[in-house]
Scaffold this motif. Structure first.
Motif, PDB file in Angstrom:
ATOM      1  N   LEU A   1      -4.716 -71.690 -26.183  1.00  0.00           N
ATOM      2  CA  LEU A   1      -6.156 -72.076 -26.384  1.00  0.00           C
ATOM      3  C   LEU A   1      -7.294 -71.953 -25.092  1.00  0.00           C
ATOM      4  CD1 LEU A   1      -5.557 -75.574 -28.271  1.00  0.00           C
ATOM      5  CD2 LEU A   1      -6.461 -73.507 -29.203  1.00  0.00           C
ATOM      6  N   GLY A   2      -6.520 -71.582 -23.982  1.00  0.00           N
ATOM      7  CA  GLY A   2      -7.186 -71.488 -22.804  1.00  0.00           C
ATOM      8  C   GLY A   2      -7.866 -72.602 -22.237  1.00  0.00           C
ATOM      9  N   ILE A   3      -7.242 -73.776 -22.317  1.00  0.00           N
ATOM     10  CA  ILE A   3      -7.621 -75.182 -21.779  1.00  0.00           C
ATOM     11  C   ILE A   3      -6.861 -75.921 -21.040  1.00  0.00           C
ATOM     12  CG2 ILE A   3      -9.805 -75.151 -23.617  1.00  0.00           C
ATOM     13  CD1 ILE A   3      -7.988 -77.233 -25.151  1.00  0.00           C
ATOM     14  N   PRO A   4      -7.150 -76.814 -20.077  1.00  0.00           N
ATOM     15  CA  PRO A   4      -6.024 -77.529 -19.296  1.00  0.00           C
ATOM     16  C   PRO A   4      -5.298 -78.160 -20.481  1.00  0.00           C
ATOM     17  CG  PRO A   4      -8.311 -77.767 -18.462  1.00  0.00           C
ATOM     18  CD  PRO A   4      -8.540 -77.105 -19.848  1.00  0.00           C
TER      19      PRO A   4
ATOM     20  N   ARG B   1      -3.928 -77.411 -35.230  1.00  0.00           N
ATOM     21  CA  ARG B   1      -3.071 -76.378 -35.779  1.00  0.00           C
ATOM     22  C   ARG B   1      -2.137 -76.112 -34.484  1.00  0.00           C
ATOM     23  NH1 ARG B   1      -7.832 -73.689 -36.526  1.00  0.00           N
ATOM     24  NH2 ARG B   1      -8.314 -74.470 -38.794  1.00  0.00           N
ATOM     25  N   GLU B   2      -2.219 -75.820 -33.374  1.00  0.00           N
ATOM     26  CA  GLU B   2      -1.378 -75.371 -32.312  1.00  0.00           C
ATOM     27  C   GLU B   2      -0.206 -76.429 -31.969  1.00  0.00           C
ATOM     28  OE1 GLU B   2      -0.797 -72.700 -30.428  1.00  0.00           O
ATOM     29  OE2 GLU B   2      -2.488 -71.909 -31.624  1.00  0.00           O
ATOM     30  N   CYS B   3      -0.526 -77.744 -31.980  1.00  0.00           N
ATOM     31  CA  CYS B   3       0.216 -78.897 -31.719  1.00  0.00           C
ATOM     32  C   CYS B   3       0.919 -79.376 -32.966  1.00  0.00           C
ATOM     33  CB  CYS B   3      -0.430 -79.955 -31.206  1.00  0.00           C
ATOM     34  SG  CYS B   3      -0.971 -79.582 -29.297  1.00  0.00           S
TER      35      CYS B   3
ATOM     36  N   SER C   1     -14.175 -80.701 -35.914  1.00  0.00           N
ATOM     37  CA  SER C   1     -14.907 -79.609 -35.259  1.00  0.00           C
ATOM     38  C   SER C   1     -13.835 -78.699 -35.181  1.00  0.00           C
ATOM     39  CB  SER C   1     -15.134 -80.415 -33.888  1.00  0.00           C
ATOM     40  OG  SER C   1     -14.216 -80.555 -33.175  1.00  0.00           O
ATOM     41  N   SER C   2     -14.644 -77.561 -34.796  1.00  0.00           N
ATOM     42  CA  SER C   2     -13.536 -76.414 -34.570  1.00  0.00           C
ATOM     43  C   SER C   2     -12.318 -76.658 -33.452  1.00  0.00           C
ATOM     44  CB  SER C   2     -14.272 -75.134 -34.591  1.00  0.00           C
ATOM     45  OG  SER C   2     -14.991 -75.173 -33.114  1.00  0.00           O
ATOM     46  N   GLU C   3     -12.806 -77.260 -32.319  1.00  0.00           N
ATOM     47  CA  GLU C   3     -12.099 -77.644 -31.136  1.00  0.00           C
ATOM     48  C   GLU C   3     -10.952 -78.414 -31.696  1.00  0.00           C
ATOM     49  OE1 GLU C   3     -15.375 -78.215 -31.152  1.00  0.00           O
ATOM     50  OE2 GLU C   3     -15.930 -76.656 -29.704  1.00  0.00           O
TER      51      GLU C   3
END
Length: 183
Positions: A154-157, A138-140, A130-132
């Motif tokens: 990502l703007g998430i907790p 990708r980030e980590c 999934s894209s999430e």
């Protein structure tokens, strides 16, 4: 009779030994340096091997009294014997072992084929997520961001980054198993 023959033989052996020693010494003084230089060139500059060959050559000369007696032919005999000793060493199994060299025969080129295939397989497996899950991986993993940095990007907790990373890695493993890819 044995007592008479014994001391006589011993005296003669000492006389021969002393004269042989003098002849061998003279032979070494006259031809030793030239023989050494020749053998060093035959052994590709290996001084230890050259010493062994020169020593063996003079030992053979000492064992062969004709060489010691005929000093005119001694130089040619010494050079020929030394050359044959070097050739014999090359022919024996002792010389077939690895030799230490300061020069590399060729430069080692790493094979990147396997890495390219792995990259392609992982890319194909990532496209199945999934894209999430793709975004958090990708980030980590690809950008090397910490959980806090990935959370901001990502703007998430942060807790969501951790759980998505966990489930994304599990989903990636399943996708890789389906493709039959990286191990």
């Amino acid at each position: 009779m044995a007592a008479v023959a014994g001391p006589s033989w011993t005296r003669r052996r000492r006389e021969v030994s002393t004269s042989d020693e003098l002849l061998l010494r003279a032979l070494h003084d006259e031809h030793g340096q030239a023989l050494w230089r020749h053998v060093v060139s035959l052994t590709d500059g290996d001084h230890a091997r050259a010493q062994d060959v020169v020593q063996e050559t003079f030992l053979r000369a000492w064992r062969n009294p004709k060489v010691l007696a005929d000093t005119s032919a001694a130089r040619g005999w010494l050079f020929t014997v030394a050359k044959r000793i070097v050739i014999d060493e090359w022919r024996t199994s002792r010389s077939r072992h690895e030799r230490v060299s300061a020069h590399l025969p060729e430069q080692v080129v790493p094979d990147t084929t396997e890495q390219a295939v792995d990259r392609h397989v992982v890319g194909a497996a990532l496209s199945r997520l999934s894209s999430e899950h793709q975004a958090v991986l990708r980030e980590c993993y690809f950008r090397g961001a910490s959980v806090g940095e990935a959370s901001k990007a990502l703007g998430i907790p942060a807790g969501t980054v951790k759980s998505r990373t966990h489930y994304a890695l599990r989903a990636l493993r399943v996708a890789l198993d389906e493709i039959g890819g990286v191990r």
